[in-house]
Design a protein around this motif. Structure first.
Motif, short mmCIF file in Angstrom:
data_model
loop_
_atom_site.label_atom_id
_atom_site.label_comp_id
_atom_site.label_asym_id
_atom_site.label_seq_id
_atom_site.Cartn_x
_atom_site.Cartn_y
_atom_site.Cartn_z
N VAL A 62 43.20 25.50 31.03
CA VAL A 62 43.93 26.72 30.66
C VAL A 62 44.45 27.42 31.90
O VAL A 62 43.97 27.20 33.01
CB VAL A 62 43.06 27.68 29.81
CG1 VAL A 62 42.63 27.01 28.52
CG2 VAL A 62 41.86 28.18 30.58
N PHE A 66 47.13 35.87 24.99
CA PHE A 66 46.68 34.48 25.07
C PHE A 66 46.48 33.81 23.71
O PHE A 66 45.60 32.98 23.56
CB PHE A 66 45.36 34.41 25.84
CG PHE A 66 45.42 35.00 27.22
CD1 PHE A 66 46.19 34.40 28.20
CD2 PHE A 66 44.72 36.15 27.53
CE1 PHE A 66 46.25 34.93 29.47
CE2 PHE A 66 44.75 36.68 28.80
CZ PHE A 66 45.52 36.07 29.77
N THR A 96 45.76 29.88 23.30
CA THR A 96 44.66 29.53 24.21
C THR A 96 43.36 30.13 23.70
O THR A 96 42.33 29.46 23.67
CB THR A 96 44.97 30.04 25.63
OG1 THR A 96 46.21 29.47 26.05
CG2 THR A 96 43.88 29.65 26.59
N TRP A 97 43.41 31.39 23.28
CA TRP A 97 42.23 32.03 22.72
C TRP A 97 41.76 31.29 21.48
O TRP A 97 40.57 31.03 21.31
CB TRP A 97 42.48 33.50 22.38
CG TRP A 97 41.48 33.98 21.40
CD1 TRP A 97 41.67 34.25 20.09
CD2 TRP A 97 40.07 34.14 21.61
NE1 TRP A 97 40.49 34.58 19.48
CE2 TRP A 97 39.49 34.52 20.39
CE3 TRP A 97 39.25 34.00 22.72
CZ2 TRP A 97 38.13 34.77 20.25
CZ3 TRP A 97 37.89 34.24 22.58
CH2 TRP A 97 37.36 34.63 21.36
N ARG A 119 42.06 28.18 20.58
CA ARG A 119 41.40 26.91 20.93
C ARG A 119 40.00 27.14 21.47
O ARG A 119 39.05 26.45 21.08
CB ARG A 119 42.24 26.13 21.93
CG ARG A 119 43.43 25.41 21.31
CD ARG A 119 44.09 24.45 22.28
NE ARG A 119 44.60 25.10 23.48
CZ ARG A 119 45.81 25.64 23.59
NH1 ARG A 119 46.64 25.59 22.58
NH2 ARG A 119 46.20 26.19 24.71
#
Length: 87
Positions: A13, A57, A60-61, A63
């Protein structure tokens, strides 16, 4: 015992997200260690960094959240040692 390193969770990330996760964990009272195992329950980590879901995010958050939920259901602990090449 199953252990998942925070460093492994965050390796793919963007650095701003990594920095925010680490900053929030420290503010929430977690110790980020270097090379010394610091095992935590994934649901506690997830709850502590949950406000990042509302930040910039989104995917990304999502996941990371799914990985932490899955780890919790498997009985896996999260190792908060970071930055010493742990895995």
């Amino acid at each position: 015992m199953n252990v998942l390193a925070l460093e492994t969770l965050l390796q793919d990330v963007a650095p701003p997200f990594q920095d925010d996760v680490l900053t929030v964990l420290v503010k929430e009272g977690f110790e980020i260690t270097r090379g010394i195992p610091n095992l935590q329950l994934p649901q506690e980590v997830d709850e502590s960094i949950g406000w990042l879901a509302d930040a910039r995010f989104g995917d990304t958050w999502a996941r990371l959240h799914r990985l932490l939920v899955h780890a919790a259901s498997d009985g896996t602990l999260v190792d908060l040692s970071f930055g010493a090449g742990s895995s």
